[in-house]
Design a protein around this motif. Structure first.
Motif, PDB file in Angstrom:
ATOM      1  N   GLU A  41     -16.078  65.460  53.616  1.00 49.88           N
ATOM      2  CA  GLU A  41     -15.798  64.107  54.100  1.00 49.88           C
ATOM      3  C   GLU A  41     -15.946  63.048  53.005  1.00 49.88           C
ATOM      4  OE1 GLU A  41     -18.267  61.670  54.631  1.00 49.88           O
ATOM      5  OE2 GLU A  41     -20.151  62.779  54.705  1.00 49.88           O
ATOM      6  N   ARG A  42     -16.655  63.348  51.941  1.00 56.71           N
ATOM      7  CA  ARG A  42     -16.838  62.347  50.878  1.00 56.71           C
ATOM      8  C   ARG A  42     -15.786  62.445  49.768  1.00 56.71           C
ATOM      9  NH1 ARG A  42     -23.456  61.800  50.091  1.00 56.71           N
ATOM     10  NH2 ARG A  42     -23.820  60.947  52.191  1.00 56.71           N
ATOM     11  N   LYS A  43     -15.136  63.615  49.616  1.00 59.30           N
ATOM     12  CA  LYS A  43     -14.084  63.811  48.621  1.00 59.30           C
ATOM     13  C   LYS A  43     -14.516  63.345  47.211  1.00 59.30           C
ATOM     14  CE  LYS A  43     -10.274  63.464  51.940  1.00 59.30           C
ATOM     15  NZ  LYS A  43     -11.110  63.554  53.154  1.00 59.30           N
ATOM     16  N   PRO A  44     -15.639  63.858  46.719  1.00 60.09           N
ATOM     17  CA  PRO A  44     -16.188  63.343  45.460  1.00 60.09           C
ATOM     18  C   PRO A  44     -15.312  63.562  44.236  1.00 60.09           C
ATOM     19  CG  PRO A  44     -17.341  65.342  46.144  1.00 60.09           C
ATOM     20  CD  PRO A  44     -16.478  64.934  47.292  1.00 60.09           C
ATOM     21  N   ALA A  45     -14.564  64.649  44.177  1.00 61.39           N
ATOM     22  CA  ALA A  45     -13.723  64.892  42.996  1.00 61.39           C
ATOM     23  C   ALA A  45     -12.683  63.786  42.849  1.00 61.39           C
ATOM     24  CB  ALA A  45     -13.056  66.262  43.091  1.00 61.39           C
ATOM     25  N   ALA A  46     -12.042  63.427  43.948  1.00 60.32           N
ATOM     26  CA  ALA A  46     -11.028  62.370  43.907  1.00 60.32           C
ATOM     27  C   ALA A  46     -11.650  61.004  43.647  1.00 60.32           C
ATOM     28  CB  ALA A  46     -10.240  62.351  45.212  1.00 60.32           C
ATOM     29  N   ILE A  47     -12.814  60.749  44.238  1.00 61.38           N
ATOM     30  CA  ILE A  47     -13.486  59.471  44.017  1.00 61.38           C
ATOM     31  C   ILE A  47     -13.893  59.335  42.547  1.00 61.38           C
ATOM     32  CG2 ILE A  47     -15.583  58.166  44.514  1.00 61.38           C
ATOM     33  CD1 ILE A  47     -13.505  58.003  46.733  1.00 61.38           C
ATOM     34  N   LEU A  48     -14.493  60.372  41.977  1.00 68.23           N
ATOM     35  CA  LEU A  48     -14.942  60.298  40.593  1.00 68.23           C
ATOM     36  C   LEU A  48     -13.781  60.274  39.607  1.00 68.23           C
ATOM     37  CD1 LEU A  48     -18.097  62.597  40.600  1.00 68.23           C
ATOM     38  CD2 LEU A  48     -17.994  60.102  40.528  1.00 68.23           C
ATOM     39  N   ALA A  49     -12.610  60.783  40.002  1.00 62.25           N
ATOM     40  CA  ALA A  49     -11.451  60.705  39.124  1.00 62.25           C
ATOM     41  C   ALA A  49     -11.089  59.254  38.828  1.00 62.25           C
ATOM     42  CB  ALA A  49     -10.269  61.430  39.765  1.00 62.25           C
ATOM     43  N   MET A  50     -11.332  58.358  39.786  1.00 66.27           N
ATOM     44  CA  MET A  50     -11.060  56.943  39.577  1.00 66.27           C
ATOM     45  C   MET A  50     -11.985  56.330  38.531  1.00 66.27           C
ATOM     46  SD  MET A  50     -10.669  55.572  43.507  1.00 66.27           S
ATOM     47  CE  MET A  50     -10.285  53.907  42.965  1.00 66.27           C
ATOM     48  N   PHE A  51     -13.160  56.951  38.346  1.00 60.98           N
ATOM     49  CA  PHE A  51     -14.241  56.379  37.550  1.00 60.98           C
ATOM     50  C   PHE A  51     -14.067  56.585  36.043  1.00 60.98           C
ATOM     51  CE2 PHE A  51     -19.079  55.684  38.367  1.00 60.98           C
ATOM     52  CZ  PHE A  51     -18.880  54.326  38.302  1.00 60.98           C
ATOM     53  N   LYS A  52     -13.143  57.500  35.656  1.00 58.17           N
ATOM     54  CA  LYS A  52     -12.838  57.745  34.248  1.00 58.17           C
ATOM     55  C   LYS A  52     -14.109  58.036  33.436  1.00 58.17           C
ATOM     56  CE  LYS A  52      -8.840  54.697  34.687  1.00 58.17           C
ATOM     57  NZ  LYS A  52      -8.195  53.436  34.252  1.00 58.17           N
ATOM     58  N   LEU A  53     -14.839  59.041  33.905  1.00 57.85           N
ATOM     59  CA  LEU A  53     -16.078  59.424  33.233  1.00 57.85           C
ATOM     60  C   LEU A  53     -15.797  60.140  31.923  1.00 57.85           C
ATOM     61  CD1 LEU A  53     -17.936  60.713  36.396  1.00 57.85           C
ATOM     62  CD2 LEU A  53     -18.527  58.654  35.094  1.00 57.85           C
ATOM     63  N   ALA A  54     -16.721  60.010  30.974  1.00 60.56           N
ATOM     64  CA  ALA A  54     -16.562  60.655  29.673  1.00 60.56           C
ATOM     65  C   ALA A  54     -17.934  60.927  29.069  1.00 60.56           C
ATOM     66  CB  ALA A  54     -15.748  59.766  28.735  1.00 60.56           C
ATOM     67  N   PRO A  55     -18.028  61.921  28.173  1.00 59.72           N
ATOM     68  CA  PRO A  55     -19.308  62.215  27.524  1.00 59.72           C
ATOM     69  C   PRO A  55     -19.868  60.987  26.810  1.00 59.72           C
ATOM     70  CG  PRO A  55     -17.724  63.968  27.122  1.00 59.72           C
ATOM     71  CD  PRO A  55     -16.963  62.856  27.772  1.00 59.72           C
ATOM     72  N   GLY A  56     -21.183  60.848  26.891  1.00 58.01           N
ATOM     73  CA  GLY A  56     -21.864  59.774  26.196  1.00 58.01           C
ATOM     74  C   GLY A  56     -22.001  58.480  26.973  1.00 58.01           C
TER      75      GLY A  56
END
Length: 246
Positions: A41-56
């Motif tokens: 119900e939270r769909k975290p993969a799609a939500i975090l894709a918006m966040f443009k996370l990167a190492p560091g």
């Protein structure tokens, strides 16, 4: 800058490495089963894709609860990144969360628990990302039992803006209230917030709306109900807004 409308299910990670790191974090064997159960119900993969996370990157998870997103953020930012999981002494004590946090901190050395009431806690510097997952409305919450005094939402958002790097992203996922609902009364009664209030407060603090998504929308939600009502818990109408700190 005009906001980009993201249709449900279309968010994609720009970096394949970030997408793989998020997938690995979701599949990590040490994730609590109750958190895995919430993924559908939270769909975290799609939500975090918006966040443009990167190492560091340096990420703040505001009112992190039991660390659902804290765990998922720790992998993509890598060992040179830092995740600051925010909570308060009252929340940890009343909800008996200390053992949960002890386990998480032991297994994720790049996570730091940040304790304090929003507006009173000293924020880390040079934040690249800030997440409010179902907690933006809590800036209007107060509770004697949880030792949460009345807060100043506008002041805290201005502090966040000052703590973020130029171009940093702030992501809000929250339970939708009926249009025009007064934020403090709505939070105290139903733990919801009108997305228009979020947009107005963020603009006042100097953030730009970058994107929004209906990924977690549920038009069938009865917005007159408390979000913890068994009839709708986990099925509320949720909005997702992405802001940029320029």
């Amino acid at each position: 800058m005009a906001a980009l409308l993201l249709l449900a299910g279309t968010a994609q990670a720009e970096d394949g490495g970030a997408e793989a790191a998020i997938a690995a974090a979701l599949a990590a064997p040490d994730r609590p089963e109750r958190q895995r159960a919430a993924d559908a119900e939270r769909k975290p993969a799609a939500i975090l894709a918006m966040f443009k996370l990167a190492p560091g990157q340096r990420v703040l998870d505001v009112v992190a609860g039991q660390g659902y997103y804290t765990r998922l953020l720790a992998g993509p930012v890598g060992p040179k990144g830092r995740v600051f999981a925010h909570s308060t002494e009252g929340l940890i004590a009343v909800d008996k969360l200390q053992p949960e946090w002890d386990r998480l901190l032991a297994s994720h050395p790049n996570v730091e628990l940040l304790i304090g009431v929003p507006g009173l806690v000293k924020l880390p510097e040079r934040l690249d990302r800030v997440l409010f997952h179902l907690t933006f409305h809590d800036l209007w919450w107060e509770s004697e039992a949880y030792r949460i005094p009345r807060m100043n939402p506008s002041g805290f958002l201005q502090e966040l803006k000052a703590a973020m790097v130029p171009g940093g992203l702030l992501l809000v996922v929250d339970h939708a209230a009926s249009p025009g609902a007064e934020p403090r009364a709505e939070t105290m009664a139903r733990h919801r917030i009108d997305p228009a209030v979020v947009k107005a407060e963020m603009a006042k603090a100097g953030f730009t709306l970058e994107a929004e998504s209906g990924l977690l929308a549920n038009p069938a939600d009865d917005r007159t109900k408390l979000v913890y009502d068994p009839a709708i818990r986990g099925k509320t109408d949720r909005f997702t807004l992405l802001f940029r700190s320029d």
